[in-house]
Design a protein around this motif. Structure first.
Motif, PDB file in Angstrom:
ATOM      1  N   PHE A 117       0.826  -1.206   0.000  1.00 11.41           N
ATOM      2  CA  PHE A 117       0.000   0.000   0.000  1.00 11.41           C
ATOM      3  C   PHE A 117       0.860   1.256   0.000  1.00 11.41           C
ATOM      4  O   PHE A 117       2.025   1.257   0.416  1.00 11.41           O
ATOM      5  CB  PHE A 117      -0.944   0.007   1.204  1.00 11.41           C
ATOM      6  CG  PHE A 117      -0.276   0.256   2.535  1.00 11.41           C
ATOM      7  CD1 PHE A 117      -0.319   1.492   3.154  1.00 11.41           C
ATOM      8  CD2 PHE A 117       0.408  -0.771   3.189  1.00 11.41           C
ATOM      9  CE1 PHE A 117       0.291   1.726   4.378  1.00 11.41           C
ATOM     10  CE2 PHE A 117       1.025  -0.561   4.414  1.00 11.41           C
ATOM     11  CZ  PHE A 117       0.961   0.693   5.007  1.00 11.41           C
ATOM     12  N   LYS A 137      -3.388   5.412   1.836  1.00 12.46           N
ATOM     13  CA  LYS A 137      -4.568   4.604   2.128  1.00 12.46           C
ATOM     14  C   LYS A 137      -4.946   3.693   0.964  1.00 12.46           C
ATOM     15  O   LYS A 137      -5.965   3.009   1.001  1.00 12.46           O
ATOM     16  CB  LYS A 137      -5.753   5.522   2.478  1.00 12.46           C
ATOM     17  CG  LYS A 137      -5.529   6.347   3.736  1.00 12.46           C
ATOM     18  CD  LYS A 137      -6.763   7.142   4.093  1.00 12.46           C
ATOM     19  CE  LYS A 137      -6.553   7.985   5.351  1.00 12.46           C
ATOM     20  NZ  LYS A 137      -6.222   7.174   6.531  1.00 12.46           N
ATOM     21  N   GLU A 138      -4.117   3.663  -0.072  1.00  8.85           N
ATOM     22  CA  GLU A 138      -4.440   2.913  -1.274  1.00  8.85           C
ATOM     23  C   GLU A 138      -3.658   1.601  -1.342  1.00  8.85           C
ATOM     24  O   GLU A 138      -2.428   1.581  -1.269  1.00  8.85           O
ATOM     25  CB  GLU A 138      -4.120   3.746  -2.518  1.00  8.85           C
ATOM     26  CG  GLU A 138      -4.421   3.036  -3.834  1.00  8.85           C
ATOM     27  CD  GLU A 138      -3.991   3.828  -5.047  1.00  8.85           C
ATOM     28  OE1 GLU A 138      -4.180   3.319  -6.175  1.00  8.85           O
ATOM     29  OE2 GLU A 138      -3.462   4.954  -4.874  1.00  8.85           O
TER      30      GLU A 138
END
Length: 274
Positions: A120, A123-124
Protein backbone atom coordinates in the motif's frame (compact mmCIF):
# COMPACT_ATOMS: atom_id res chain seq x y z
CA UNK A 1 -6.07 -13.60 27.73
CA UNK A 2 -2.62 -12.86 26.32
CA UNK A 3 -0.68 -15.15 24.04
CA UNK A 4 2.95 -16.14 24.36
CA UNK A 5 3.84 -14.02 21.32
CA UNK A 6 6.64 -11.48 21.37
CA UNK A 7 6.54 -8.83 18.63
CA UNK A 8 9.97 -7.67 17.45
CA UNK A 9 10.27 -4.40 15.50
CA UNK A 10 13.49 -2.89 14.11
CA UNK A 11 13.18 0.89 14.20
CA UNK A 12 15.13 3.19 11.88
CA UNK A 13 13.82 6.76 11.50
CA UNK A 14 10.23 5.52 11.32
CA UNK A 15 8.61 8.25 13.40
CA UNK A 16 6.27 9.30 10.57
CA UNK A 17 4.52 5.94 10.34
CA UNK A 18 5.01 4.22 13.69
CA UNK A 19 1.73 5.34 15.24
CA UNK A 20 -0.23 3.48 12.55
CA UNK A 21 1.93 0.39 13.08
CA UNK A 22 1.48 0.56 16.85
CA UNK A 23 -2.29 0.96 16.58
CA UNK A 24 -2.57 -2.11 14.36
CA UNK A 25 -0.66 -4.11 16.99
CA UNK A 26 -2.85 -2.86 19.82
CA UNK A 27 -5.96 -3.73 17.79
CA UNK A 28 -5.07 -7.43 17.64
CA UNK A 29 -7.87 -9.75 18.76
CA UNK A 30 -5.14 -11.87 20.36
CA UNK A 31 -2.93 -9.45 22.29
CA UNK A 32 0.81 -10.05 22.28
CA UNK A 33 2.75 -10.81 25.43
CA UNK A 34 5.19 -7.99 24.69
CA UNK A 35 6.27 -5.49 22.06
CA UNK A 36 10.03 -5.09 21.62
CA UNK A 37 11.28 -2.17 19.56
CA UNK A 38 14.97 -2.17 18.66
CA UNK A 39 16.28 1.27 17.75
CA UNK A 40 18.89 0.71 15.05
CA UNK A 41 21.36 3.53 15.64
CA UNK A 42 18.97 6.50 15.39
CA UNK A 43 20.11 8.37 18.49
CA UNK A 44 18.19 10.35 21.07
CA UNK A 45 15.47 11.50 18.69
CA UNK A 46 14.12 7.96 18.39
CA UNK A 47 14.58 7.28 22.11
CA UNK A 48 12.58 10.38 23.00
CA UNK A 49 9.91 9.59 20.43
CA UNK A 50 9.35 6.06 21.69
CA UNK A 51 9.33 7.15 25.33
CA UNK A 52 5.69 8.19 24.90
CA UNK A 53 4.72 4.53 24.35
CA UNK A 54 4.73 3.17 27.88
CA UNK A 55 3.83 -0.44 27.06
CA UNK A 56 6.74 -1.29 24.77
CA UNK A 57 10.22 -2.50 25.60
CA UNK A 58 12.86 -0.36 23.88
CA UNK A 59 16.37 -1.56 23.09
CA UNK A 60 18.63 1.25 21.93
CA UNK A 61 21.55 0.27 19.71
CA UNK A 62 24.16 3.01 19.42
CA UNK A 63 25.35 1.96 15.95
CA UNK A 64 23.26 1.13 12.92
CA UNK A 65 23.69 -2.54 12.02
CA UNK A 66 20.69 -3.20 9.77
CA UNK A 67 17.35 -4.93 10.37
CA UNK A 68 18.79 -8.46 10.56
CA UNK A 69 20.98 -7.58 13.54
CA UNK A 70 18.19 -5.59 15.19
CA UNK A 71 15.75 -8.50 14.85
CA UNK A 72 18.28 -11.00 16.22
CA UNK A 73 18.86 -8.83 19.28
CA UNK A 74 15.11 -8.39 19.78
CA UNK A 75 14.51 -12.15 19.62
CA UNK A 76 17.31 -12.78 22.11
CA UNK A 77 15.54 -10.51 24.61
CA UNK A 78 12.06 -11.91 23.89
CA UNK A 79 10.29 -13.99 26.55
CA UNK A 80 7.54 -15.39 24.31
CA UNK A 81 7.46 -18.86 22.78
CA UNK A 82 6.50 -17.33 19.43
CA UNK A 83 8.03 -14.41 17.54
CA UNK A 84 6.07 -12.11 15.26
CA UNK A 85 8.19 -9.75 13.19
CA UNK A 86 6.87 -6.35 12.22
CA UNK A 87 8.48 -3.47 10.36
CA UNK A 88 8.03 -0.07 11.95
CA UNK A 89 6.00 1.31 9.03
CA UNK A 90 3.79 -1.70 8.20
CA UNK A 91 0.49 -2.83 9.67
CA UNK A 92 -1.69 -5.89 10.29
CA UNK A 93 -5.33 -6.89 10.08
CA UNK A 94 -6.79 -7.18 13.61
CA UNK A 95 -7.10 -10.99 13.44
CA UNK A 96 -3.59 -11.61 12.12
CA UNK A 97 -1.96 -13.09 15.22
CA UNK A 98 -5.06 -14.99 16.32
CA UNK A 99 -5.52 -16.66 12.92
CA UNK A 100 -1.84 -17.55 12.61
CA UNK A 101 -1.61 -19.10 16.07
CA UNK A 102 -4.84 -21.03 15.48
CA UNK A 103 -3.41 -22.34 12.20
CA UNK A 104 -0.13 -23.36 13.82
CA UNK A 105 -1.82 -25.05 16.77
CA UNK A 106 -3.86 -27.10 14.29
CA UNK A 107 -0.87 -27.87 12.05
CA UNK A 108 1.93 -28.96 14.41
CA UNK A 109 4.01 -30.02 11.40
CA UNK A 110 4.80 -26.31 10.88
CA UNK A 111 7.09 -24.34 13.18
CA UNK A 112 6.18 -21.08 11.46
CA UNK A 113 3.73 -19.63 9.00
CA UNK A 114 3.37 -16.54 6.86
CA UNK A 115 0.28 -14.94 5.35
CA UNK A 116 -0.89 -13.28 2.18
CA UNK A 117 0.10 -9.63 1.96
CA UNK A 118 -1.12 -6.36 0.49
CA UNK A 119 1.21 -3.54 -0.47
CA UNK A 120 0.00 0.00 0.00
CA UNK A 121 0.81 3.67 -0.39
CA UNK A 122 -1.04 6.00 1.95
CA UNK A 123 -4.57 4.60 2.13
CA UNK A 124 -4.44 2.91 -1.27
CA UNK A 125 -3.75 -0.80 -1.72
CA UNK A 126 -1.63 -1.21 -4.84
CA UNK A 127 -1.14 -4.99 -5.01
CA UNK A 128 -2.04 -8.27 -3.33
CA UNK A 129 0.04 -11.44 -3.06
CA UNK A 130 -1.67 -14.57 -1.80
CA UNK A 131 -1.01 -17.23 -4.43
CA UNK A 132 1.78 -19.15 -2.71
CA UNK A 133 2.43 -22.78 -1.75
CA UNK A 134 0.76 -24.15 1.38
CA UNK A 135 4.13 -25.54 2.45
CA UNK A 136 7.39 -24.06 1.24
CA UNK A 137 9.94 -26.44 -0.26
CA UNK A 138 13.60 -25.89 -1.04
CA UNK A 139 12.66 -25.82 -4.73
CA UNK A 140 10.14 -23.01 -4.08
CA UNK A 141 12.69 -21.02 -2.13
CA UNK A 142 15.52 -21.34 -4.62
CA UNK A 143 13.44 -19.22 -7.02
CA UNK A 144 11.56 -16.78 -4.75
CA UNK A 145 11.61 -15.70 -1.12
CA UNK A 146 7.82 -15.95 -0.54
CA UNK A 147 7.78 -15.05 3.18
CA UNK A 148 8.33 -11.49 4.38
CA UNK A 149 9.03 -10.64 8.03
CA UNK A 150 5.86 -8.59 8.62
CA UNK A 151 3.68 -11.58 7.67
CA UNK A 152 5.64 -14.17 9.63
CA UNK A 153 5.06 -15.94 12.97
CA UNK A 154 7.74 -18.41 14.08
CA UNK A 155 8.59 -20.52 17.12
CA UNK A 156 11.47 -18.92 18.96
CA UNK A 157 13.13 -22.32 19.28
CA UNK A 158 13.07 -22.81 15.48
CA UNK A 159 14.54 -19.34 14.94
CA UNK A 160 17.31 -20.09 17.41
CA UNK A 161 17.96 -23.51 15.86
CA UNK A 162 19.31 -21.84 12.70
CA UNK A 163 21.00 -18.98 14.63
CA UNK A 164 18.61 -16.31 13.37
CA UNK A 165 19.17 -13.93 10.48
CA UNK A 166 22.54 -13.78 8.72
CA UNK A 167 23.73 -10.21 9.33
CA UNK A 168 26.24 -10.40 6.47
CA UNK A 169 23.55 -10.67 3.78
CA UNK A 170 22.17 -7.43 2.33
CA UNK A 171 18.45 -7.09 1.69
CA UNK A 172 17.79 -10.85 1.32
CA UNK A 173 18.31 -12.01 4.91
CA UNK A 174 14.65 -13.08 5.13
CA UNK A 175 15.04 -15.23 2.00
CA UNK A 176 18.21 -16.81 3.39
CA UNK A 177 16.71 -17.78 6.74
CA UNK A 178 13.73 -19.50 5.13
CA UNK A 179 16.07 -21.62 3.00
CA UNK A 180 18.04 -22.59 6.10
CA UNK A 181 14.90 -23.36 8.12
CA UNK A 182 13.42 -25.69 5.51
CA UNK A 183 16.81 -27.35 4.97
CA UNK A 184 16.93 -27.94 8.75
CA UNK A 185 13.50 -29.62 8.75
CA UNK A 186 11.58 -26.64 10.11
CA UNK A 187 8.50 -26.46 7.89
CA UNK A 188 6.91 -23.14 6.90
CA UNK A 189 3.16 -23.02 6.30
CA UNK A 190 1.03 -20.44 4.52
CA UNK A 191 -2.27 -18.72 5.27
CA UNK A 192 -3.53 -17.28 1.99
CA UNK A 193 -5.67 -14.59 3.59
CA UNK A 194 -3.84 -11.23 3.25
CA UNK A 195 -3.38 -10.29 6.90
CA UNK A 196 -0.28 -8.09 6.58
CA UNK A 197 0.20 -4.74 4.84
CA UNK A 198 3.61 -3.65 3.49
CA UNK A 199 4.17 0.06 2.97
CA UNK A 200 5.70 0.99 -0.37
CA UNK A 201 6.16 4.74 -0.09
CA UNK A 202 9.46 6.22 -1.25
CA UNK A 203 11.00 6.76 2.16
CA UNK A 204 14.14 4.66 1.91
CA UNK A 205 12.61 1.19 2.03
CA UNK A 206 15.57 -1.14 1.41
CA UNK A 207 13.60 -3.28 -1.06
CA UNK A 208 13.27 -0.30 -3.40
CA UNK A 209 16.99 -0.31 -4.11
CA UNK A 210 17.70 -2.53 -7.10
CA UNK A 211 21.45 -2.58 -6.53
CA UNK A 212 21.07 -3.94 -3.00
CA UNK A 213 18.67 -6.58 -4.27
CA UNK A 214 21.22 -7.61 -6.91
CA UNK A 215 24.04 -7.79 -4.35
CA UNK A 216 21.89 -9.65 -1.82
CA UNK A 217 20.86 -12.24 -4.38
CA UNK A 218 24.47 -12.76 -5.44
CA UNK A 219 25.26 -13.44 -1.78
CA UNK A 220 22.44 -16.00 -1.66
CA UNK A 221 23.76 -17.77 -4.74
CA UNK A 222 27.23 -17.97 -3.22
CA UNK A 223 26.09 -19.07 0.24
CA UNK A 224 23.71 -21.75 -1.06
CA UNK A 225 25.83 -22.71 -4.07
CA UNK A 226 25.60 -26.44 -3.41
CA UNK A 227 21.81 -26.34 -3.35
CA UNK A 228 21.60 -24.22 -6.48
CA UNK A 229 24.02 -26.52 -8.30
CA UNK A 230 21.69 -29.43 -7.57
CA UNK A 231 18.89 -27.53 -9.34
CA UNK A 232 20.46 -25.72 -12.32
CA UNK A 233 17.14 -24.78 -13.93
CA UNK A 234 15.96 -23.12 -10.72
CA UNK A 235 19.32 -21.40 -10.37
CA UNK A 236 18.97 -19.86 -13.84
CA UNK A 237 15.38 -18.80 -13.12
CA UNK A 238 16.55 -17.10 -9.95
CA UNK A 239 19.39 -15.34 -11.78
CA UNK A 240 17.00 -14.11 -14.47
CA UNK A 241 14.38 -12.90 -11.96
CA UNK A 242 17.11 -11.15 -9.97
CA UNK A 243 18.18 -9.13 -13.01
CA UNK A 244 14.62 -8.22 -13.98
CA UNK A 245 13.67 -7.21 -10.43
CA UNK A 246 16.82 -5.12 -9.96
CA UNK A 247 16.26 -3.50 -13.35
CA UNK A 248 12.72 -2.58 -12.38
CA UNK A 249 13.94 -0.77 -9.29
CA UNK A 250 16.76 1.26 -10.86
CA UNK A 251 17.10 3.89 -13.57
CA UNK A 252 19.38 4.94 -16.42
CA UNK A 253 22.35 2.84 -17.49
CA UNK A 254 22.13 0.62 -14.45
CA UNK A 255 18.55 -0.32 -15.39
CA UNK A 256 19.67 -1.16 -18.94
CA UNK A 257 22.56 -3.22 -17.61
CA UNK A 258 20.35 -5.43 -15.43
CA UNK A 259 17.81 -5.94 -18.20
CA UNK A 260 20.54 -6.76 -20.70
CA UNK A 261 22.13 -9.25 -18.30
CA UNK A 262 18.73 -10.84 -17.71
CA UNK A 263 18.15 -11.19 -21.46
CA UNK A 264 21.55 -12.87 -21.88
CA UNK A 265 20.83 -15.33 -19.05
CA UNK A 266 17.42 -16.14 -20.48
CA UNK A 267 18.87 -16.77 -23.95
CA UNK A 268 21.92 -18.80 -22.92
CA UNK A 269 20.14 -21.01 -20.38
CA UNK A 270 16.75 -21.13 -22.13
CA UNK A 271 15.00 -19.86 -19.01
CA UNK A 272 11.28 -20.58 -18.89
CA UNK A 273 9.35 -18.39 -16.44
CA UNK A 274 5.87 -19.69 -15.65
Amino acid sequence: MRSSISIVIPFYHAEEFFEETYNSIKSQTLPAKEIIVVIDGCGEKAVNFLASYNDIKVINLEKNGGPARARNIGVKEASGDWIAFMDADDKWEPEKLEKQLFFLNNHPEFSSCHTGIKTFIGKEVIAQFNNKPLELTIEDLLVSSHAVPTSWLIKKSAFQKVDGFDTDIQCSEDHDITIRLVAAGENIGFLSEPLAFLRREGHGNISSNGRKIFIGHRQLLKKHQSLYNQHPQLKHQFMYKTCMTAGGKTTGLEKKYYYFLGAIIKMIFNVNIH
